[in-house]
Design an enzyme around this catalytic site. Structure first.
Site, PDB file in Angstrom:
ATOM      1  N   ASP A   1       0.673  -1.040  -0.068  1.00 48.71           N
ATOM      2  CA  ASP A   1       0.009  -0.068  -0.021  1.00 48.71           C
ATOM      3  C   ASP A   1       0.715   1.244   0.063  1.00 48.71           C
ATOM      4  O   ASP A   1       1.592   1.541   1.038  1.00 48.71           O
ATOM      5  CB  ASP A   1      -0.850  -0.043   1.268  1.00 48.71           C
ATOM      6  CG  ASP A   1      -2.091   0.967   1.129  1.00 48.71           C
ATOM      7  OD1 ASP A   1      -1.843   1.773   0.408  1.00 48.71           O
ATOM      8  OD2 ASP A   1      -2.819   0.787   2.228  1.00 48.71           O
TER       9      ASP A   1
ATOM     10  N   GLU B   1      -2.465   1.270  -4.816  1.00 51.96           N
ATOM     11  CA  GLU B   1      -2.063   2.808  -4.814  1.00 51.96           C
ATOM     12  C   GLU B   1      -3.074   3.728  -5.505  1.00 51.96           C
ATOM     13  O   GLU B   1      -2.768   4.586  -6.218  1.00 51.96           O
ATOM     14  CB  GLU B   1      -0.654   2.762  -5.404  1.00 51.96           C
ATOM     15  CG  GLU B   1      -0.414   2.076  -6.829  1.00 51.96           C
ATOM     16  CD  GLU B   1      -0.858   2.528  -8.044  1.00 51.96           C
ATOM     17  OE1 GLU B   1      -2.132   2.530  -8.207  1.00 51.96           O
ATOM     18  OE2 GLU B   1       0.102   2.912  -8.846  1.00 51.96           O
TER      19      GLU B   1
ATOM     20  N   GLY C   1      -4.871   3.527  -7.997  1.00 56.73           N
ATOM     21  CA  GLY C   1      -5.126   3.777  -9.485  1.00 56.73           C
ATOM     22  C   GLY C   1      -4.046   4.863 -10.115  1.00 56.73           C
ATOM     23  O   GLY C   1      -4.367   5.285 -11.068  1.00 56.73           O
TER      24      GLY C   1
ATOM     25  N   ASP D   1     -10.352   4.075  -1.507  1.00 63.17           N
ATOM     26  CA  ASP D   1     -11.125   3.071  -0.490  1.00 63.17           C
ATOM     27  C   ASP D   1     -12.661   2.964  -0.827  1.00 63.17           C
ATOM     28  O   ASP D   1     -13.342   4.118  -0.909  1.00 63.17           O
ATOM     29  CB  ASP D   1     -10.791   3.240   0.798  1.00 63.17           C
ATOM     30  CG  ASP D   1      -9.296   3.035   1.107  1.00 63.17           C
ATOM     31  OD1 ASP D   1      -8.334   3.213   0.418  1.00 63.17           O
ATOM     32  OD2 ASP D   1      -8.987   2.990   2.442  1.00 63.17           O
TER      33      ASP D   1
HETATM   34  C1  GLA Z   1      -5.440   2.534   2.962  1.00 62.12           C
HETATM   35  C2  GLA Z   1      -5.992   1.257   1.700  1.00 62.12           C
HETATM   36  C3  GLA Z   1      -6.933   0.588   2.572  1.00 62.12           C
HETATM   37  C4  GLA Z   1      -6.371  -0.263   3.875  1.00 62.12           C
HETATM   38  C5  GLA Z   1      -5.761   1.038   4.722  1.00 62.12           C
HETATM   39  C6  GLA Z   1      -4.935   0.500   5.784  1.00 62.12           C
HETATM   40  O1  GLA Z   1      -6.428   3.351   3.021  1.00 62.12           O
HETATM   41  O2  GLA Z   1      -6.512   1.552   0.689  1.00 62.12           O
HETATM   42  O3  GLA Z   1      -7.556  -0.680   1.750  1.00 62.12           O
HETATM   43  O4  GLA Z   1      -5.357  -0.937   3.610  1.00 62.12           O
HETATM   44  O5  GLA Z   1      -4.788   1.859   3.955  1.00 62.12           O
HETATM   45  O6  GLA Z   1      -4.433   1.499   6.562  1.00 62.12           O
END
Ligand code: GLA
Length: 507
Positions: free
Chosen positions: A272, A309, A311, A332
């Protein structure tokens, strides 16, 4: 710092901010007790990572009358803050949300008393050694193609802890989820990856090896537990120094962490971007992800590589080049209809890049988390299947309603998602109705008609529109019955936010 922006700064710094803010607040000298100007360091239980590492954060503030400006810095990055003072009370806002203060507090006896996420924090003036460690810039590697690892020939299926549990996840819960995956039939329906998301990370030992924190006392044993039940274990990290929740990331330790994950028996890594965005630009995304892609492959343990990341940087064009088996195409998901629909529609332009071994990922499922109707969840499941998305349940598998089970365990719908051809459907809009057509490996087609409108609508599916001269057989995958195309068409009423999902084979 480069690449700073709402997405890169938001989550890591919220957590980092808390820690730093506490310490910073204590800096307020008694003589200037009514001014917040100065440098404040935050530390304290709420700002401490598991196993005692302080997520150090420094806040520099300038007060001019009732106005505050300043900068908050942590290992996850930095961002400007602004706010107001009213008597002893103050509020600070981050650049990405001018509506709601990310921290509020009071000046009490020369201390700053804060509350963030319901957790009390006390700030004191920063001491000379209260400084955020400098992050050494590491040049990303020259681009080379990472060979395909042979995994994820169909979209990965499993479960992930984040959507429901976020930071409230531990070894015991993950084991209980695993047991429930077996008992509920989820495993046998194909959901085999049990993925621990953020907040499992502890601190690095003297040799730099990352430990799990007290919530996960023995990762190797946890992986063994999964494997003994026919499941696989997934884990999470970041190419930056901090994950999105502010825990240690793999920056500068990529090969070492890949080795650790392999030694534990991990089968899947979600990687991530988060605080890497404060070090690298989007133009460097590919090289940064490539580094972990090679690191994973050099362990010789097969691990699915999930790029997260949001997109950025046209990831669909190079995701498979870095050894990625799936890549997030969106920010998200939230357990709300508009978020779910926006995520699936946002990945439409990436359709040509999906295929066996490498998938577009509109994020994990929210089915069963309680904020959409069952019709909406059926639409969610249908759309994810039509776009060949990874199916990673995000609910509490230990405690599912019959409706949730019926949705997640619908084998006909799963087989649309898991079709060997790996084609991603694209939508065609006609008023409130949106039709998605997916070609399947046996020559049949899956067609989903989604009603985006507020009232029930009649959907008409025409064989000609599906590229079929005639229909041999058609099945309504939610009604679980065969249906008949009369005069080359089939019509059914679709409730608001519902879906008609058919599998149609040609004569
Ligand atoms: C980001 C990701 C989520 C999750 C959180 C965890 O927001 O997009 O899917 O993994 O981090 O902190």
């Amino acid at each position: 710092m480069r690449g700073e922006g709402p997405r890169t700064g938001r989550v890591p710094l919220r957590r980092a901010t808390c820690a730093a803010l506490l310490a910073c607040l204590l800096l307020i000298p008694g003589a200037r007790a009514q001014s917040l100007s100065g440098k404040w360091a935050f530390s304290g239980p709420a700002l401490m990572l598991d196993d005692g590492e302080v997520n150090k954060t420094v806040l520099e503030l300038n007060q001019a009358g009732a106005s505050l400006t300043g900068r908050l810095r942590g290992l996850g990055g930095s961002f400007g803050v602004s706010g107001t003072v009213n008597g002893k009370h103050f509020e600070l806002f981050a650049p990405w949300d001018r509506e709601s203060a990310f921290v509020v507090g009071d000046l009490v006896d020369g201390e700053l008393h804060l509350s963030e996420w319901g957790s009390p924090l006390i700030g004191r003036p920063a001491k000379s050694d209260d400084e955020v460690p400098t992050v050494r810039y590491i040049e990303p590697p020259v681009l080379h193609t990472v060979p395909y690892n042979g995994l994820a020939t169909t979209p990965p299926m499993g479960w992930n802890s984040w959507n429901l549990f976020q930071g409230k996840i531990n070894d015991r819960t993950v084991r209980e989820i695993a047991d429930a995956m077996v008992a509920s039939g989820m495993r046998d329906a194909g959901y085999v990856y049990v993925n621990i998301d953020d907040t499992w990370e502890g601190i690095r030992d003297a040799r730099g090896f990352l430990q799990s924190n007290h919530k996960f006392p023995d990762m190797r044993a946890l992986a063994d537990y999964m494997h003994s039940r026919g499941l696989k274990l997934g884990i999470y990290s970041s190419p930056g120094p901090r994950t999105c929740a502010g825990y240690p990331g793999s920056y500068g330790h990529e090969e070492q962490d890949a080795g650790t994950f392999a030694a534990w028996g991990v089968d899947y890594l979600k990687y991530d971007w988060c605080s890497a965005g404060n070090i690298y630009s989007d133009a460097q995304l590919q090289a940064v992800y490539q580094r972990m892609g090679f690191a994973l492959q050099s362990t010789a343990r097969p691990m699915v590589f999930s790029l997260c990341e949001y997109g950025r940087g046209g990831v669909e064009r190079w995701g498979s080049e870095v050894g990625g088996n799936l890549w997030r195409t969106t920010d998200d998901i939230r357990d709300e209809w508009p978020s779910m629909i926006a995520n699936v529609e946002r990945q439409v332009p990436a359709a040509p890049y999906a295929g066996p071994g490498h998938w577009n990922d509109p994020d994990m499922l929210e089915i069963g988390n309680g904020h959409m109707t069952d019709d909406e969840y059926r639409t969610h499941m249908s759309l994810w299947a039509l776009v060949a998305a990874p199916l990673l349940a995000g609910n509490d598998i230990r405690n599912m309603t019959q409706a949730t089970k019926d949705i997640l365990l619908n084998r006909d719908v799963i087989s649309v998602d898991q079709d060997a051809l790996g084609k991603q459907a694209s939508p065609r809009r006609d008023g409130d109705l949106e039709t998605w057509v997916k070609l399947l490996s046996d020559g049949s087609v899956a067609v989903g008609v989604v009603n985006l409108g507020p009232a029930a609508k009649a959907a008409i599916v025409r064989a000609g529109d599906l590229g079929l001269a005639g229909v041999e057989k058609a099945r309504d995958l939610w009604a679980r019955r065969e249906v008949t195309f009369a005069g080359g068409e089939y019509s059914a009423s679709v409730p608001s936010h519902g879906v008609l999902l058919l599998r149609v084979s040609a004569k």
